[in-house]
Structures are given as structure tokens and as C-alpha cells.
Design a protein around this motif. Structure first.
Motif, PDB file in Angstrom:
ATOM      1  N   ASP A 178       0.824  -1.207   0.000  1.00  0.00           N
ATOM      2  CA  ASP A 178       0.000   0.000   0.000  1.00  0.00           C
ATOM      3  C   ASP A 178       0.862   1.262   0.000  1.00  0.00           C
ATOM      4  N   SER A 179       1.772   1.344  -0.990  1.00  0.00           N
ATOM      5  CA  SER A 179       2.618   2.528  -1.135  1.00  0.00           C
ATOM      6  C   SER A 179       3.325   2.457  -2.470  1.00  0.00           C
ATOM      7  N   GLU A 180       3.247   3.530  -3.236  1.00  0.00           N
ATOM      8  CA  GLU A 180       3.926   3.556  -4.523  1.00  0.00           C
ATOM      9  C   GLU A 180       5.434   3.742  -4.374  1.00  0.00           C
ATOM     10  N   LEU A 181       5.870   4.201  -3.208  1.00  0.00           N
ATOM     11  CA  LEU A 181       7.283   4.476  -2.992  1.00  0.00           C
ATOM     12  C   LEU A 181       8.065   3.252  -2.515  1.00  0.00           C
ATOM     13  N   GLU A 182       7.374   2.313  -1.889  1.00  0.00           N
ATOM     14  CA  GLU A 182       8.063   1.174  -1.279  1.00  0.00           C
ATOM     15  C   GLU A 182       8.286   0.039  -2.270  1.00  0.00           C
ATOM     16  N   THR A 183       9.522  -0.448  -2.299  1.00  0.00           N
ATOM     17  CA  THR A 183       9.872  -1.576  -3.164  1.00  0.00           C
ATOM     18  C   THR A 183      10.333  -2.783  -2.352  1.00  0.00           C
ATOM     19  N   THR A 184      10.230  -2.687  -1.031  1.00  0.00           N
ATOM     20  CA  THR A 184      10.499  -3.822  -0.152  1.00  0.00           C
ATOM     21  C   THR A 184       9.347  -3.937   0.833  1.00  0.00           C
ATOM     22  N   GLY A 185       9.262  -5.065   1.508  1.00  0.00           N
ATOM     23  CA  GLY A 185       8.214  -5.244   2.507  1.00  0.00           C
ATOM     24  C   GLY A 185       6.854  -5.559   1.924  1.00  0.00           C
ATOM     25  N   TYR A 186       6.773  -5.780   0.618  1.00  0.00           N
ATOM     26  CA  TYR A 186       5.504  -6.080  -0.033  1.00  0.00           C
ATOM     27  C   TYR A 186       5.140  -7.556   0.155  1.00  0.00           C
ATOM     28  N   LYS A 187       3.928  -7.910  -0.217  1.00  0.00           N
ATOM     29  CA  LYS A 187       3.495  -9.307  -0.202  1.00  0.00           C
ATOM     30  C   LYS A 187       3.545  -9.831  -1.635  1.00  0.00           C
ATOM     31  N   ALA A 188       4.362 -10.829  -1.850  1.00  0.00           N
ATOM     32  CA  ALA A 188       4.515 -11.394  -3.195  1.00  0.00           C
ATOM     33  C   ALA A 188       3.344 -12.312  -3.538  1.00  0.00           C
ATOM     34  N   GLY A 189       3.086 -12.424  -4.840  1.00  0.00           N
ATOM     35  CA  GLY A 189       2.117 -13.398  -5.318  1.00  0.00           C
ATOM     36  C   GLY A 189       0.699 -13.165  -4.869  1.00  0.00           C
ATOM     37  N   VAL A 190       0.195 -11.935  -4.997  1.00  0.00           N
ATOM     38  CA  VAL A 190      -1.195 -11.664  -4.608  1.00  0.00           C
ATOM     39  C   VAL A 190      -2.046 -11.202  -5.789  1.00  0.00           C
ATOM     40  N   ILE A 191      -1.419 -10.840  -6.886  1.00  0.00           N
ATOM     41  CA  ILE A 191      -2.146 -10.356  -8.064  1.00  0.00           C
ATOM     42  C   ILE A 191      -2.276 -11.496  -9.072  1.00  0.00           C
ATOM     43  N   GLY A 192      -3.453 -11.666  -9.624  1.00  0.00           N
ATOM     44  CA  GLY A 192      -3.713 -12.761 -10.553  1.00  0.00           C
ATOM     45  C   GLY A 192      -3.197 -12.486 -11.954  1.00  0.00           C
TER      46      GLY A 192
END
Length: 347
Positions: free
Chosen positions: A38-52
């Protein structure tokens, strides 16, 4: 009348061109390319494999200008959690699809284990048609997301008429890399993959594919590994060697827990600390198969004649994680160390 005829001809040619587009299937397994935060600036800390996969395809409408594209979700995981079950499912699905009127396969994949999956498929896919893995180093929600362009390039590569007989490839950051040589060499940069010993196969520039190198090792249809009836793979693990190495304890525990093969990430050109080597020698007499790789990023392993006679197998210039892939598949065919060595020299 002439205008009507011209219009009909134009429409027929348009339909013909549309039908002539390569048929590319995208198989999705998750990864950063399908990651979100939930941030356009962040490139770490995301959750992988959630978009189909359908969302990923819709994000790059330009790919439909170069190919007829369809997608299928095989898995949706962080690739650090990749497993043998997904590998076998993926390889079987690819072999099934490429027997049909499919011209090429693109696989969206996390970058952490992409090189391992690519090499596994390079040994088990039974087709000369293009198979291309692609991922991203930044999640789909980042303002600098690299996934869309990488995906477009991967489809362009899979659709290219010159991409046949190249084995499985990786398309990342405008590079084309062969599955055997590709290595992830940076944790965060978009330019994360290189091929230290072999060099890149080529580049993709604005959807145009340029090949500069060829593949010297046998792959795909020239390998003997048939996974069509396999439900599991032999258990093979990796151990590091290091100064004052005490991992002989781990070696024994792994063997007692069913490990059939072990890859040692040796120092230098494949040296193994004497503490661990003595344990390995003892377990090899009981059936353990040992392939010697190196923790060094480039170069080949040198196994002495004496060690060869004891049954140590040289992984050549395969890194430990890829040596593990080949040793697993080799153990589905034979437990003869000399024959396994031939596999390492050939593939």
C-alpha cells in the motif's frame, strides 16, 4: 465496386494477420511481479504473489499487438517457497500445452528461485518451442515497477521465430539469459541477473529480439529426464563448507532423514574441509551421492582423481542450487556415480 473489393481484401488481410499472431500461454506462479504493497514508494516489505494473471495481462495491453495471449494460474507464491510439487505440475503442464497449437510459453515467477525453476524446466521440457521465465524486482504497485516491461519483453521473446531450440530462457531487464548460465547476483537492483560463465544470449530492445550467443550444452528434447509419471523427486540437499567446518553433524542428520544426494558448496575450486570430508566419505560408502560445487560465483570445480575414485561428482560450473536440480533428476535415472558425472558434463 473497386472500393468494395479493396475493402474486402483489406479485411481478409487483417484477419489473416490476426490469425498469424503466435499463440502464447502465460503460466503464473506468483512472485514480486504479482506483488503488492500500500505505497507507490516502497519496493520492499511487499506481499509477493497476490495479483492474478489476468490482472497482469490487462496491465500490459500492448502484448496483444504481438501475440494471442491467454493466461493460467499455476500457483501464486513467494518463490522462496517454491517446491517440487509445483515444479512437476509446471513441467507437465508445459509439455501438455506445447503438444498443441501453442507457439510458446511465458512463466511469471519470483526471482529468488527463478534460476532453479528455469534449469529444472531446461532439463524436463520436451519441446523445441520457446519457454521464457520472467519476473520483477519491484512490486506491481511501485511507481518504478519493472514487471510490465519485463512481461512485454518475455512475450516478444516467446513469440519470436528465432527463439526455438534455445532451451529455457529468462527475460529480465532487457536481457536474454540461458537457463543453465543465469544467476541472480543482486538482491534489489532491477539489473539482478547475469550469466558469469556463458554471457547473455542476447537482448530485447523495444520488443525486438537480438540473439548474439548460442547454447553449447544439451537441453530440453536432448535430455533423458522424463517426469511425466513422477509424483515426487529424490531428496537432495545442499551444505556449505567453511573454515573450521562443523557441518558433518548436519550431513549425518540429513542422511538419516532420507537425503539421497548432497551438494557441497565447496571453497575455491571445490575444496571441502577435512572435518566434513571424512564424514562424507563414510556416508558415501552407505549410498549417499555427493556432488561438489563451489561457493565462488564463477568457474568450474576440479575434483581430483582420488576423489573421483571415491565417488565424488564434479558439478562442473553449476552453482550449488542448480547442481541440486540436476542431481535430483539424475537420481531418477541411476545411482551410478560415473553415470551421474556424465550428466553433469553433458547438461
Amino acid at each position: 465496386m473497386k472500393n468494395i473489393i479493396s475493402l474486402i481484401v483489406f479485411l481478409l488481410l487483417s484477419v489473416s494477420c490476426l490469425e498469424a499472431k503466435p499463440n502464447i500461454v502465460i503460466l503464473a506462479t506468483g512472485g514480486t511481479i504479482a506483488g503488492s504493497i500500500d505505497s507507490e514508494l516502497e519496493t520492499t516489505g511487499y506481499k509477493a504473489g497476490v495479483i492474478g494473471i489476468e490482472t497482469l495481462i490487462k496491465a500490459v495491453p500492448q502484448i496483444k499487438d504481438i501475440a494471442q495471449v491467454s493466461g493460467e494460474q499455476i500457483a501464486n507464491i513467494d518463490s522462496s517457497n517454491m517446491n517440487d510439487e509445483i515444479w512437476l505440475k509446471l513441467a507437465k503442464k508445459i509439455n501438455e500445452l506445447l503438444k498443441k497449437d501453442v507457439d510458446g510459453i511465458v512463466i511469471t515467477h519470483g526471482t529468488d528461485t527463478m534460476e532453479e525453476t528455469a534449469y529444472f524446466l531446461n532439463l524436463t521440457v520436451k519441446s523445441n518451442k520457446p519457454v521464457v521465465l520472467v519476473g520483477a524486482m519491484r512490486p506491481a504497485t511501485a511507481m518504478s515497477a519493472d514487471g510490465p516491461k519485463n512481461l512485454y519483453n518475455a512475450v516478444a521473446l516467446a513469440a519470436n521465430k528465432n527463439a526455438k531450440n534455445k532451451g529455457v530462457m529468462i527475460a529480465m531487464d532487457d536481457k536474454i539469459l540461458g537457463a543453465r548460465g543465469a544467476v541472480k547476483t543482486h538482491t534489489l537492483n532491477v539489473d539482478a541477473f547475469t550469466s558469469p560463465d556463458f554471457g547473455n544470449l542476447g537482448y530485447i530492445v523495444d520488443g525486438r529480439v537480438f540473439f548474439y550467443n548460442t547454447i553449447s550444452k544439451d537441453h530440453t528434447t536432448k535430455t533423458p529426464f522424463n517426469i511425466s509419471k513422477l509424483k515426487t523427486l529424490p531428496k537432495v540437499d545442499i551444505l556449505y563448507t567453511y573454515s573450521n567446518d562443523g557441518s558433518g553433524v548436519a550431513t549425518k542428520a540429513l542422511f538419516d532423514n532420507g537425503t539421497q544426494g548432497l551438494v557441497v558448496a565447496g571453497s575455491g575450486a571445490g575444496s571441502i574441509h577435512e572435518n566434513q570430508k571424512e564424514v562424507l566419505k563414510d556416508l558415501m560408502k552407505k549410498g549417499l551421492k555427493v556432488a561438489v560445487s563451489t561457493r565462488v560465483v564463477a568457474g568450474s570445480v576440479a575434483v581430483s582423481k582420488d576423489d573421483q575414485n571415491l565417488g565424488f561428482i564434479s558439478a562442473q560450473n553449476l552453482n550449488p542450487q542448480k547442481a541440486r536440480v540436476l542431481l535430483m533428476l539424475a537420481l531418477t535415472k541411476t545411482h551410478d556415480s560415473a553415470k551421474i558425472q556424465k550428466y553433469f558434463e553433458k547438461y
